[in-house]
Design a protein around this motif. Structure first.
Motif, mmCIF file in Angstrom:
data_model
loop_
_atom_site.group_PDB
_atom_site.id
_atom_site.type_symbol
_atom_site.label_atom_id
_atom_site.label_comp_id
_atom_site.label_asym_id
_atom_site.label_seq_id
_atom_site.Cartn_x
_atom_site.Cartn_y
_atom_site.Cartn_z
ATOM 1 N N THR A 38 13.111 -9.909 -2.918
ATOM 2 C CA THR A 38 14.042 -10.634 -2.045
ATOM 3 C C THR A 38 13.769 -10.266 -0.598
ATOM 4 O O THR A 38 12.998 -9.336 -0.297
ATOM 5 C CB THR A 38 15.513 -10.340 -2.423
ATOM 6 N N ASP A 39 14.408 -11.008 0.303
ATOM 7 C CA ASP A 39 14.272 -10.749 1.738
ATOM 8 C C ASP A 39 15.530 -11.306 2.406
ATOM 9 O O ASP A 39 16.122 -12.274 1.916
ATOM 10 C CB ASP A 39 13.020 -11.470 2.275
ATOM 11 N N ALA A 40 15.925 -10.701 3.514
ATOM 12 C CA ALA A 40 17.125 -11.187 4.207
ATOM 13 C C ALA A 40 16.908 -12.575 4.802
ATOM 14 O O ALA A 40 17.871 -13.326 5.006
ATOM 15 C CB ALA A 40 17.500 -10.199 5.319
ATOM 16 N N SER A 41 15.666 -12.931 5.080
ATOM 17 C CA SER A 41 15.382 -14.216 5.720
ATOM 18 C C SER A 41 15.174 -15.325 4.684
ATOM 19 O O SER A 41 14.293 -15.221 3.832
ATOM 20 C CB SER A 41 14.120 -14.064 6.594
ATOM 21 N N PRO A 42 15.967 -16.427 4.787
ATOM 22 C CA PRO A 42 15.787 -17.540 3.847
ATOM 23 C C PRO A 42 14.384 -18.156 3.941
ATOM 24 O O PRO A 42 13.820 -18.571 2.936
ATOM 25 C CB PRO A 42 16.843 -18.566 4.276
ATOM 26 N N GLU A 43 13.804 -18.168 5.152
ATOM 27 C CA GLU A 43 12.450 -18.732 5.316
ATOM 28 C C GLU A 43 11.431 -17.884 4.559
ATOM 29 O O GLU A 43 10.535 -18.402 3.902
ATOM 30 C CB GLU A 43 12.038 -18.781 6.808
ATOM 31 N N VAL A 44 11.588 -16.572 4.664
ATOM 32 C CA VAL A 44 10.654 -15.677 3.965
ATOM 33 C C VAL A 44 10.821 -15.827 2.447
ATOM 34 O O VAL A 44 9.837 -15.884 1.697
ATOM 35 C CB VAL A 44 10.850 -14.203 4.412
ATOM 36 N N ARG A 45 12.073 -15.954 1.989
ATOM 37 C CA ARG A 45 12.304 -16.126 0.538
ATOM 38 C C ARG A 45 11.654 -17.427 0.046
ATOM 39 O O ARG A 45 11.021 -17.451 -1.004
ATOM 40 C CB ARG A 45 13.806 -16.135 0.213
ATOM 41 N N PRO A 135 5.122 -12.550 5.098
ATOM 42 C CA PRO A 135 4.699 -12.612 3.690
ATOM 43 C C PRO A 135 3.262 -13.075 3.473
ATOM 44 O O PRO A 135 2.671 -12.792 2.436
ATOM 45 C CB PRO A 135 5.671 -13.612 3.065
ATOM 46 N N ASP A 136 2.690 -13.780 4.463
ATOM 47 C CA ASP A 136 1.304 -14.247 4.297
ATOM 48 C C ASP A 136 0.275 -13.206 4.714
ATOM 49 O O ASP A 136 -0.919 -13.389 4.486
ATOM 50 C CB ASP A 136 1.085 -15.540 5.113
ATOM 51 N N SER A 137 0.744 -12.124 5.362
ATOM 52 C CA SER A 137 -0.225 -11.176 5.927
ATOM 53 C C SER A 137 -0.659 -10.093 4.940
ATOM 54 O O SER A 137 -1.618 -9.370 5.191
ATOM 55 C CB SER A 137 0.366 -10.515 7.174
ATOM 56 N N GLY A 138 0.031 -9.967 3.806
ATOM 57 C CA GLY A 138 -0.273 -8.870 2.880
ATOM 58 C C GLY A 138 -1.502 -9.137 2.021
ATOM 59 O O GLY A 138 -1.914 -10.273 1.842
ATOM 60 N N PHE A 139 -2.076 -8.048 1.498
ATOM 61 C CA PHE A 139 -3.199 -8.168 0.562
ATOM 62 C C PHE A 139 -3.207 -6.970 -0.383
ATOM 63 O O PHE A 139 -2.840 -5.852 0.006
ATOM 64 C CB PHE A 139 -4.538 -8.331 1.308
ATOM 65 N N ALA A 140 -3.635 -7.219 -1.630
ATOM 66 C CA ALA A 140 -3.519 -6.211 -2.697
ATOM 67 C C ALA A 140 -4.311 -4.938 -2.410
ATOM 68 O O ALA A 140 -3.943 -3.859 -2.858
ATOM 69 C CB ALA A 140 -3.995 -6.817 -4.021
ATOM 70 N N GLU A 141 -5.395 -5.058 -1.643
ATOM 71 C CA GLU A 141 -6.298 -3.910 -1.432
ATOM 72 C C GLU A 141 -5.853 -3.030 -0.260
ATOM 73 O O GLU A 141 -6.517 -2.046 0.060
ATOM 74 C CB GLU A 141 -7.727 -4.400 -1.161
ATOM 75 N N LEU A 142 -4.725 -3.371 0.399
ATOM 76 C CA LEU A 142 -4.317 -2.649 1.614
ATOM 77 C C LEU A 142 -4.257 -1.124 1.416
ATOM 78 O O LEU A 142 -4.569 -0.359 2.316
ATOM 79 C CB LEU A 142 -2.943 -3.160 2.097
ATOM 80 N N PHE A 143 -3.827 -0.695 0.230
ATOM 81 C CA PHE A 143 -3.568 0.740 0.031
ATOM 82 C C PHE A 143 -4.770 1.511 -0.519
ATOM 83 O O PHE A 143 -4.700 2.714 -0.713
ATOM 84 C CB PHE A 143 -2.365 0.902 -0.910
ATOM 85 N N MET A 144 -5.864 0.793 -0.764
ATOM 86 C CA MET A 144 -7.041 1.439 -1.376
ATOM 87 C C MET A 144 -7.645 2.492 -0.474
ATOM 88 O O MET A 144 -7.965 2.216 0.693
ATOM 89 C CB MET A 144 -8.099 0.387 -1.683
#
Ligand SMILES: NC(=O)C1=CN([C@@H]2O[C@H](COP(=O)(O)OP(=O)(O)OC[C@H]3O[C@@H](n4cnc5c(N)ncnc54)[C@H](O)[C@@H]3O)[C@@H](O)[C@H]2O)C=CC1
Ligand SMILES: O=C(O)C(=O)Cc1ccc(O)cc1
Length: 313
Positions: A38-45, A135-144
């Motif tokens: 969830t997110d506080a922003s309706p646009e992000v949700r 929400p579009d800026s994330g990627f699965a490998e960020l923490f590798m």
């Protein structure tokens, strides 16, 4: 036969860079039986639902955490207390509650105030990110091959710490445990001060535009370009970092200003020896960091990359 997921139900609150990277990694690696977000922003949700960041996008924090085994708050550190207050009455006994905030002492205090005694609260901080948000800026490998620091309070349940560590390890991170005060001091000098310097220098260059006729930006090579990337980081997030890690940042800023004065004096006096010695020392520090990083990366890269690839195929 596929392995059982690490957690039955995971909830992510806040779907910006870090929340959406976690969502993508958890989904790709099958680390949760069910992922709720969830997110506080309706646009992000709405966007999160559109790009399927989770199995279910809840309308609010309270309904998102129901029956959840692990809840990770991924909101600016100034909002940590609000999140804890909104979820506290709805938590499953025995659930693990964590966060990803860049400052730890203030988050521990703000969230502990609201959380009940029958859950395990283990704050965390993945030392990995970019200047982007949303929400579009994330990627699965960020923490590798990046650090994830966990700061369990005294007496925290060891099994809960282990389980949370297992999640971050599965995402490719190297987990380190430390106290909140130590975390905040170390990060003040390695992350918060560099951001403050970048915000300052880009602002200074901008104010000089009248004198330099836009040439600052036109001729900006490596150094300044790197500063502009960092200075493009999210204003809300960084305002909160400086407001909540005030003491540690001011302490490190004092030390920095003393060193800057020494170098200023050396330049004014034409003291090349002082400048040369200082630059030689800092070059050695950089080379040490890079070689440590390369050794670790070489050891870990194959295993972790293979794990993600296996999930992708
Ligand atoms: N950006 C970075 O490079 C890194 C950030 N962090 C930490 O991660 C946290 C999140 O940062 P980002 O993902 O970059 O931020 P972001 O700005 O991309 O996303 C934050 C999200 O939280 C939502 N939010 C705010 N208040 C909320 C509330 N009360 N309830 C539910 N949702 C709420 C916002 O609508 C927004 O979508 C921060 O605490 C930051 O210090 C940690 C490591 C790196
Ligand atoms: O983009 C960069 O260079 C960063 O430094 C990202 C970052 C920002 C905040 C953190 O708490 C950890 C990492």
């Amino acid at each position: 036969m596929t392995d059982a997921p690490l957690f039955q139900r995971v909830t992510l609150i806040g779907l910006g860079l870090i929340g959406s990277s976690l969502a993508r990694g958890i989904q790709q690696l099958g680390l949760a039986g069910e992922l709720v977000a969830t997110d506080a922003s309706p646009e992000v949700r709405a966007r999160a639902a559109e790009i399927k960041l989770a199995d279910r996008i809840a309308d609010d924090n309270a309904s998102a955490v129901k029956a959840s085994d692990l809840i990770i708050s991924c909101v600016p550190v100034g909002r940590a207390g609000d999140v804890a207050q909104s979820i506290a009455p709805h938590l499953k006994p025995g659930a693990i509650i964590s966060d990803v905030g860049s400052v730890k002492a203030s988050v521990l205090a703000a969230m502990s105030e609201h959380l009940p005694d029958n859950v395990h609260f283990i704050p965390g901080h993945p030392v990995a990110g970019t200047e982007n948000s949303g929400p579009d800026s994330g990627f699965a490998e960020l923490f590798m091959n990046r650090w994830c620091i966990l700061t369990p309070p005294d007496g925290a349940d060891e099994a809960a710490v282990e389980k949370l560590s297992a999640l971050w390890s599965a995402l490719g991170a190297n987990v380190e445990i430390m106290g909140v005060a130590h975390h905040d001091l170390v990060l003040a000098v390695t992350s918060h001060l560099p951001h403050l310097i970048a915000y300052t220098i880009v602002g200074t260059a901008d104010e000089l535009e009248d004198v330099t006729h836009s040439e600052v930006l036109k001729f900006s090579a490596g150094g300044f370009r790197d500063f502009t990337r960092i200075a493009a980081s999210d204003p809300t997030m960084w305002r909160d970092v400086f407001l909540t890690n005030k003491d540690a940042v001011l302490e490190m800023l004092g030390a920095f200003q003393e060193d800057l004065s020494k170098l200023t004096r050396a330049i004014r006096r034409g003291d090349g020896e002082t400048l040369f010695e200082h630059f030689t020392r800092t070059r050695a520090i950089r080379r040490g960091i890079v070689s440590i990083g390369q050794d670790e990366a070489a050891a870990d890269f194959g295993r972790k990359h293979a794990a993600l690839k296996k999930k992708d195929s």
